[in-house]
Design a protein around this motif. Structure first.
Motif, PDB file in Angstrom:
ATOM      1  N   ASP A 273       5.815 -99.925  20.347  1.00 30.96           N
ATOM      2  CA  ASP A 273       6.917-100.511  21.557  1.00 30.96           C
ATOM      3  C   ASP A 273       6.755 -99.672  22.744  1.00 30.96           C
ATOM      4  O   ASP A 273       6.466 -98.320  22.568  1.00 30.96           O
ATOM      5  N   GLY A 274       6.821-100.258  23.838  1.00 27.50           N
ATOM      6  CA  GLY A 274       7.048 -99.522  25.030  1.00 27.50           C
ATOM      7  C   GLY A 274       5.697 -99.190  25.658  1.00 27.50           C
ATOM      8  O   GLY A 274       5.556 -98.619  26.845  1.00 27.50           O
ATOM      9  N   VAL A 275       4.343 -99.460  25.039  1.00 24.99           N
ATOM     10  CA  VAL A 275       3.240 -99.218  25.787  1.00 24.99           C
ATOM     11  C   VAL A 275       2.128-100.211  25.490  1.00 24.99           C
ATOM     12  O   VAL A 275       2.506-100.994  24.573  1.00 24.99           O
ATOM     13  N   SER A 276       1.352-100.437  26.150  1.00 23.63           N
ATOM     14  CA  SER A 276       0.063-101.554  25.954  1.00 23.63           C
ATOM     15  C   SER A 276      -1.084-101.113  26.728  1.00 23.63           C
ATOM     16  O   SER A 276      -1.125-100.521  27.586  1.00 23.63           O
ATOM     17  N   LEU A 442       3.829 -89.931  24.489  1.00 28.98           N
ATOM     18  CA  LEU A 442       3.048 -89.999  25.668  1.00 28.98           C
ATOM     19  C   LEU A 442       2.946 -88.711  26.263  1.00 28.98           C
ATOM     20  O   LEU A 442       1.837 -88.426  27.028  1.00 28.98           O
ATOM     21  N   ASP A 443       3.768 -87.847  26.103  1.00 26.00           N
ATOM     22  CA  ASP A 443       3.711 -86.588  26.751  1.00 26.00           C
ATOM     23  C   ASP A 443       2.931 -85.742  26.161  1.00 26.00           C
ATOM     24  O   ASP A 443       2.300 -84.930  26.732  1.00 26.00           O
ATOM     25  N   CYS A 488       0.336 -95.170  33.865  1.00 26.93           N
ATOM     26  CA  CYS A 488      -0.671 -94.545  32.955  1.00 26.93           C
ATOM     27  C   CYS A 488      -1.675 -96.007  32.654  1.00 26.93           C
ATOM     28  O   CYS A 488      -1.269 -96.989  32.664  1.00 26.93           O
ATOM     29  N   VAL A 489      -2.955 -95.440  32.407  1.00 26.77           N
ATOM     30  CA  VAL A 489      -3.897 -96.676  31.936  1.00 26.77           C
ATOM     31  C   VAL A 489      -4.411 -96.289  30.528  1.00 26.77           C
ATOM     32  O   VAL A 489      -5.200 -95.388  30.309  1.00 26.77           O
ATOM     33  N   VAL A 562       6.830-108.729  22.925  1.00 26.56           N
ATOM     34  CA  VAL A 562       6.158-107.421  23.444  1.00 26.56           C
ATOM     35  C   VAL A 562       6.942-106.674  24.333  1.00 26.56           C
ATOM     36  O   VAL A 562       7.240-105.750  24.292  1.00 26.56           O
ATOM     37  N   ASP A 563       7.431-107.332  25.220  1.00 27.15           N
ATOM     38  CA  ASP A 563       7.976-106.700  26.561  1.00 27.15           C
ATOM     39  C   ASP A 563       9.564-106.736  26.614  1.00 27.15           C
ATOM     40  O   ASP A 563       9.991-107.182  27.854  1.00 27.15           O
TER      41      ASP A 563
END
Length: 845
Positions: A273-276, A442-443, A488-489, A562-563
């Motif tokens: 959740d929160g990233v893709s 992510l950090d 972010c990619v 998802v979003d």
């Protein structure tokens, strides 16, 4: 056959269609009555709320929910309600459809395809008719029967029975594709039905070459399980995992068309959740990120000194300066991580306690308690002198602050006073925020863009070159200088690493459920934030006792989105379907394993299509995720405790699909030649349909590749009415500096080496140029995005580049050339590759 006989045959078929239409009309009429019943139940549910009691509200919600589900299922069945008929040897007739339909007297009009009574529709063959004389497939548009096909399975019992058509199954194979997968409920074959109806417990492993229907079978199995075991699988949910978003978009209509919308459909890039994920790594980076050693690397990264953490803690108490240096702090951190496995963020309170313990120990070493006692005795003497000057009695010796009795009583309170005074110091609170921050996955991943930090985390698991490549990739994709600015990619392999980090970090501690002190009275609130929980604290000193409630249905609905920007705890499912499983890395298997600790599984794979290099490591990770061969707890030699029993391995049922239903024999021949290069011992599936259309393989100059590809698509647009896939190599990103291209072939037994040739870089801009001006039914995608998809026609660009892009490049090419059902065009810059694909000879280089 004469014209008269042809006219007679046509008349007989029309009569049969008309007879079936009358029965179908009857079924639809009853379906409409069932719809009205569902609407009446819905109205009755809302009337329940008029009673005005809490119980009536619960009754309302339950009735409305059930009525809505029933209405939804009936709406799904509206298109093509009846698709099959069985004529049995005893004269019994069964109609098979998408849902079960009964008369008001409970007589069966239509049998649900998942019911045991419908099993013979899929299992009966001429060799084993199972009491079926004739099997009929009805083709409908909406409510109208437009055609029918018969299979006569037991001619000895036919007794003049009418048989029309050339066979429903082969007729269905030539059907035009519409850009999304459709259900195969009317044409399921026996070997596929065995998989669909396999036992619900344990793991079902389905192997099969391209075109054998593995994905469709897995989705129909989900519908079957939800029908037969609704309470078990519907309550905890079913997760269907595909390789990418194109794939999930391609299959998203299948389950709803079968009346099931409760399954969560996610790609490997959307499981956290929160990233893709947006892109694939280069094969070399994917190998590094997906390897099982990354679990150890990430664990070390979590336990390392956080970026920006101070090297010294300094507090003052009773005039004594107490310091903890970096070495002592590192020992404390290591000990805390050993005791906080899987809950690092929740351990901040323990970190605060550990720091206070260390500070008190240091305070004691410095003689702080004795100095404080001496100061208190001096204060007591001063007070007695003042009292004596006023003619008052001195303080009782036993009650004096410095007395022995007081010291014995205060010995326990001095530590409490120390802790309270240190906690109140802003320096301590600010140190704790920086030294033990509440970190996001992510950090941590972003911090590994620092080569020095990644080198410490890597230990001996990664060599210097691997550290450099990974750090450069994460720095470019996740740092402030990434191609998308500050955005972010993330790659598909990054998502699995973030999930691993999330499991290591854990969730922050939960805030108190009801009352909490006001912010100004709480020493752990700094600038409106509780430093232990990370929670923003309002100034109110009271919270309402009632919190927002959600139902299980709402949580299932949220799982399908998802979003929605709602982050919940990682869900665990009752059943998980994994498609294209041969491509999963060990880290991706670990990610899936956390979502199915108590699940049953359906695994769909074809090892010959695998783009993952270390299949043994992936297999070990898969077994661990499925609960196979879990190691028992360690036991000492002298342990007298009862030995725990080793967990029983879950049952595994393995199936192989052997018939290629997608490709014509002409296209299958090209795929078989590529498979022979990739895996000489592999056996291709048997294609059953001949189209008479030979694949086209053209040699074109490299400079003309884009124009030639567009011309090939334009030509195919005039030849097919359905979808066209234009499949190009992966974008060549993250090359070592100075390297302009990969070699153009890794085909075995190359007779000569070619160096210095430049492979085209298929960037997003190139793909946009390819797609410009074409209708929506033309899709431009890379070879990995094409996995699991199928098209009426496909254009493959530079197979030599695809083969060279990774050690498994020939297997990826094998997948690409097996996507088409009718027309296949291949554009190559190498004459030897043309000869190979057409069967003249193998590529020389």
């Amino acid at each position: 056959m004469t014209d008269g006989s042809a006219k007679t045959t046509e008349t007989v078929k029309d009569q049969e269609i008309a007879a079936e239409q009358r029965y179908v009309d009857r079924a639809y009429a009853r379906l409409e009555e069932m719809r009205e019943d569902a609407k009446a139940m819905l109205r009755e549910g809302y009337r329940q709320a008029l009673a005005g009691t809490k119980g009536s509200l619960v009754d309302r919600d339950a009735m409305v929910h059930q009525a809505a589900l029933r209405a939804q299922a009936l709406d799904v069945a509206d298109d093509g309600l009846v698709f099959g008929r069985l004529d049995l040897s005893g004269g019994e007739i069964r109609y098979i459809g998408r849902i079960g339909v009964r008369t008001p007297d409970h007589d069966s009009l239509v049998i649900d395809w998942r019911a045991p009574a419908a099993e013979d529709f899929y299992r009966a063959t001429p060799e084993d008719p199972r009491g079926v004389v004739r099997r009929r497939v009805l083709h409908s548009r909406g409510h109208t029967v437009v055609d029918l096909e018969d299979d006569l399975l037991d001619p000895s019992a036919a007794d003049g029975m009418v048989v029309v058509g050339d066979g429903a199954f082969l007729a269905s194979l030539a059907r035009t594709r519409e850009g999304a997968m459709r259900d195969i409920v009317a044409t399921i074959q026996r070997e596929q039905d065995e998989v669909i109806r396999a036992p619900a417990d344990g793991t079902v492993l389905v192997r099969g070459a391209p075109g054998t229907g593995k994905t469709a079978v897995a989705l129909h199995r989900v519908a079957y399980l939800l029908f037969r075991h609704r309470r078990r699988f519907g309550s905890r949910g079913v997760l269907v995992v595909g390789p990418n978003r194109r794939f999930t978009a391609y299959i998203e209509r299948v389950l709803p068309s079968l009346g099931e919308e409760s399954a969560a459909l996610r790609s490997l890039g959307d499981l956290v959740d929160g990233v893709s994920a947006r892109t694939h790594d280069t094969p070399e980076l994917a190998r590094l990120k997906g390897s099982e050693v990354m679990a150890r690397v990430l664990r070390r990264a979590v336990t390392d000194h956080p970026p920006g953490a101070p090297d010294e803690l300094r507090v003052v108490h009773k005039g004594v300066i107490v310091r903890l240096d970096r070495a002592r702090l590192d020992r404390l951190r290591a000990d805390l991580h050993r005791r906080s496995r899987g809950s690092v963020n929740a351990a901040r309170a323990r970190a605060a306690d550990a720091l206070l313990d260390a500070l008190w120990e240091r305070f004691t070493d410095l003689g702080g308690p004795e100095a404080a006692a001496q100061a208190e005795e001096a204060d007591a003497g001063l007070w007695n002198a003042l009292l004596a000057a006023d003619g008052l009695a001195a303080l009782d010796e036993g009650d004096a602050p410095g007395s022995s009795r007081a010291r014995s009583g205060e010995r326990d309170t001095r530590r409490e006073q120390f802790d309270a005074r240190v906690r109140e110091q802003r320096e301590f609170a600010q140190f704790l925020l920086a030294w033990w921050p509440l970190r996001r996955p992510l950090d941590v991943l972003r911090s590994l863009g620092d080569p020095a930090r990644l080198r410490r985390a890597a230990g001996r698991d990664l060599d210097r070159d691997a550290v450099t490549r990974l750090a450069e990739a994460w720095s470019a994709a996740l740092g402030p200088d990434s191609r998308s600015g500050t955005e972010c990619v993330l790659t598909y392999q990054d998502i699995a690493l973030l999930d691993e980090l999330d499991a290591l970090l854990g969730s922050p501690p939960r805030p108190p459920a009801r009352r909490r002190p006001a912010a100004e009275d709480d020493p752990f609130v700094v600038d409106g934030v509780n430093i232990l929980t990370g929670e923003e604290i309002a100034d109110e000193s009271w919270e309402p006792e009632m919190q927002e409630l959600t139902t299980s249905i709402e949580r299932l609905e949220r799982a399908r989105r998802v979003d929605d920007e709602v982050v919940e705890e990682r869900p665990e499912y009752a059943h998980i379907v994994v498609d294209e499983a041969q491509d999963l890395s060990p880290m991706q298997w670990r990610m899936l394993g956390r979502r199915g600790r108590h699940a049953s599984w359906t695994i769909v794979e074809d090892p010959a299509q695998s783009a993952w290099e270390d299949l043994d490591a992936a297999r070990r990770a898969m077994d661990a995720a499925l609960g196979v061969d879990k190691p028992s707890p360690r036991r000492g030699r002298s342990s007298s405790r009862r030995r725990p029993r080793k967990p029983a391995a879950r049952a595994r049922y393995e199936y192989e699909l052997t018939t290629n239903y997608r490709n014509s024999t002409e296209i299958a021949a090209v795929a078989s030649r590529v498979l022979a290069l990739a895996l000489p011992d592999a056996r291709p599936a048997r294609a059953v349909r001949t189209s008479g259309i030979d694949p086209v393989v053209r040699v074109v100059p490299e400079a003309d590749l884009i124009s030639s590809a567009r011309a090939a698509v334009a030509e195919l647009l005039t030849q097919v009415e359905g979808t066209i896939g234009l499949i190009v190599p992966l974008e060549l990103r993250n090359r070592p500096e100075g390297q302009t291209a990969l070699p153009l072939t890794d085909a075995p037994d190359a007779a000569e080496e070619h160096t210095g040739a430049a492979a085209p870089s298929w960037t997003a801009a190139d793909r946009d140029r390819l797609a410009a001006g074409f209708p929506e039914r033309v899709q431009v995608l890379d070879v990995l995005e094409a996995k699991g998809l199928e098209f009426d026609a496909a254009v493959i660009v530079t197979p030599e580049t695809v083969a060279a892009q990774s050690p498994r490049g020939l297997r990826v090419l094998y997948v690409a050339v097996s996507r088409a059902t009718q027309h296949l065009t291949v554009l190559t810059t190498r004459p030897e590759w043309r000869d190979t694909l057409t069967g003249d000879r193998r590529p020389a280089g």
